[in-house]
Design an enzyme around this catalytic site. Structure first.
Site, mmCIF file in Angstrom:
data_model
loop_
_atom_site.group_PDB
_atom_site.id
_atom_site.type_symbol
_atom_site.label_atom_id
_atom_site.label_comp_id
_atom_site.label_asym_id
_atom_site.label_seq_id
_atom_site.Cartn_x
_atom_site.Cartn_y
_atom_site.Cartn_z
ATOM 1 N N GLY A 49 0.774 -1.241 0.000
ATOM 2 C CA GLY A 49 0.000 0.000 0.000
ATOM 3 C C GLY A 49 0.801 1.285 0.000
ATOM 4 C CD GLU A 103 1.640 0.553 7.506
ATOM 5 O OE1 GLU A 103 1.148 0.673 6.362
ATOM 6 O OE2 GLU A 103 1.508 -0.478 8.177
ATOM 7 C CG ASP A 104 -1.150 1.486 3.292
ATOM 8 O OD1 ASP A 104 -0.872 1.188 4.473
ATOM 9 O OD2 ASP A 104 -1.737 0.697 2.533
ATOM 10 C CG ASP A 107 -8.361 0.266 10.116
ATOM 11 O OD1 ASP A 107 -9.074 1.170 10.564
ATOM 12 O OD2 ASP A 107 -8.826 -0.810 9.706
ATOM 13 C CE LYS A 135 -9.969 3.685 7.385
ATOM 14 N NZ LYS A 135 -10.442 2.318 7.066
ATOM 15 C CG PHE A 156 -12.281 -0.299 2.470
ATOM 16 C CD1 PHE A 156 -11.516 -1.155 3.245
ATOM 17 C CD2 PHE A 156 -11.976 -0.153 1.124
ATOM 18 C CE1 PHE A 156 -10.463 -1.857 2.677
ATOM 19 C CE2 PHE A 156 -10.929 -0.863 0.554
ATOM 20 C CZ PHE A 156 -10.171 -1.712 1.333
ATOM 21 C CB VAL A 157 -9.854 5.001 2.028
ATOM 22 C CG1 VAL A 157 -10.791 5.929 2.776
ATOM 23 C CG2 VAL A 157 -8.747 4.506 2.936
ATOM 24 C CG ASP A 163 -5.592 -3.346 -2.126
ATOM 25 O OD1 ASP A 163 -5.083 -2.943 -1.047
ATOM 26 O OD2 ASP A 163 -6.046 -4.494 -2.269
ATOM 27 N NE ARG A 169 -2.124 -2.708 -4.468
ATOM 28 C CZ ARG A 169 -2.179 -2.889 -3.155
ATOM 29 N NH1 ARG A 169 -2.036 -1.854 -2.350
ATOM 30 N NH2 ARG A 169 -2.389 -4.078 -2.641
HETATM 31 P P1 IMP Z 1 -4.218 -2.216 10.747
HETATM 32 O O1 IMP Z 1 -3.262 -3.323 11.051
HETATM 33 O O2 IMP Z 1 -5.641 -2.526 11.174
HETATM 34 O O3 IMP Z 1 -3.784 -0.871 11.271
HETATM 35 O O4 IMP Z 1 -4.368 -2.145 9.180
HETATM 36 C C1 IMP Z 1 -3.360 -1.657 8.430
HETATM 37 C C2 IMP Z 1 -3.293 -2.281 7.070
HETATM 38 O O5 IMP Z 1 -4.531 -2.766 6.568
HETATM 39 C C3 IMP Z 1 -2.872 -1.164 6.164
HETATM 40 O O6 IMP Z 1 -1.472 -1.119 6.063
HETATM 41 C C4 IMP Z 1 -3.583 -1.472 4.875
HETATM 42 O O7 IMP Z 1 -2.754 -2.244 4.058
HETATM 43 C C5 IMP Z 1 -4.807 -2.237 5.292
HETATM 44 N N1 IMP Z 1 -5.988 -1.332 5.402
HETATM 45 C C6 IMP Z 1 -6.594 -0.903 6.526
HETATM 46 N N2 IMP Z 1 -7.631 -0.091 6.263
HETATM 47 C C7 IMP Z 1 -7.683 0.008 4.906
HETATM 48 C C8 IMP Z 1 -8.543 0.741 3.989
HETATM 49 O O8 IMP Z 1 -9.492 1.458 4.367
HETATM 50 N N3 IMP Z 1 -8.280 0.591 2.672
HETATM 51 C C9 IMP Z 1 -7.254 -0.179 2.199
HETATM 52 N N4 IMP Z 1 -6.428 -0.867 3.021
HETATM 53 C C10 IMP Z 1 -6.636 -0.778 4.359
HETATM 54 MG MG MG Z 2 -0.188 -1.271 4.573
#
Ligand code: IMP
Ligand code: MG
Length: 179
Positions: A49, A103-104, A107, A135, A156-157, A163, A169
């Site tokens: 991402g 990081e992208d 969440d 977020k 969701f984005v 993606d 992407r």
């Molecule tokens: P986390 O571990 O819950 O913080 O999620 C992080 C990873 O999940 C990110 O690095 C993304 O690759 C993916 N992700 C989380 N939310 C989204 C979203 O809204 N769109 C796309 N990818 C997401």
């Molecule tokens: Mg990621």
């Protein structure tokens, strides 16, 4: 174009290209300033991402630094633990280095915790986290990212590296799923 279809679902525009460029350039300026006294700086992008964000950000960094990437491979856990993720692609010795994780999106914060935990185990001298999107409402982690280009509401984005089922992407803007 305020609405697009990505992987068969409708998305609406959340952040346009100009705002992304401005935010990325602003972050690069701030980071370059904050890193001036650091010696051995390594940017570490988290694939897939973050590939566009990391490229655009790193291009604007004015201090001497290197960049590398890691990837998270997810596989199904053998028991009720659900999805387990593992970091792959460490080609760098991070011991004693000042690492900037790119990081992208942050969440829940689980991914970030894994990356930061691995860096601590590998004895990085310091770790800063920069994310394109944050977020806060779904964040359950301990330490929030040090830098975030945009703080966004739940939902969701996709776009600009992120993606939906592998698609979207290549979009230059960021879109949010229309429920
Ligand atoms: P986390 O571990 O819950 O913080 O999620 C992080 C990873 O999940 C990110 O690095 C993304 O690759 C993916 N992700 C989380 N939310 C989204 C979203 O809204 N769109 C796309 N990818 C997401
Ligand atoms: Mg990621």
């Amino acid at each position: 174009m305020d609405e697009v279809v990505i992987g068969g679902r409708r998305f609406s525009k959340l952040i346009d290209e100009v705002r992304i460029t401005e935010a990325v350039n602003g972050l690069a300026r701030q980071l370059s300033e904050d890193l001036t006294d650091e010696e051995d700086v390594l940017f570490l992008g988290v694939l897939n991402g973050a590939f566009l964000f990391a490229a655009d950000l790193f291009r604007q960094i004015t201090v001497s630094a290197r960049i590398s990437f890691v990837k998270l491979a997810s596989y199904e856990g053998t028991e009720s633990t659900g999805r387990v993720k593992e970091l792959i692609g460490w080609s760098e010795n991070v011991e004693g280095k000042s690492v900037v994780v790119v990081e992208d999106i942050v969440d829940s914060g689980r991914t970030l915790e894994m990356v930061v935990g691995s860096l601590a185990l590998r004895r990085a001298a310091s770790v800063k986290v920069v994310t394109l999107l944050f977020k806060p409402e779904s964040f359950r982690g301990m330490s929030r990212p040090d830098y975030a280009a945009f703080v966004i509401p739940p939902g969701f984005v996709a776009g600009y590296g992120l993606d939906y089922n592998g698609y979207g992407r290549n979009l230059p803007e960021i879109y949010t799923l229309i429920e």
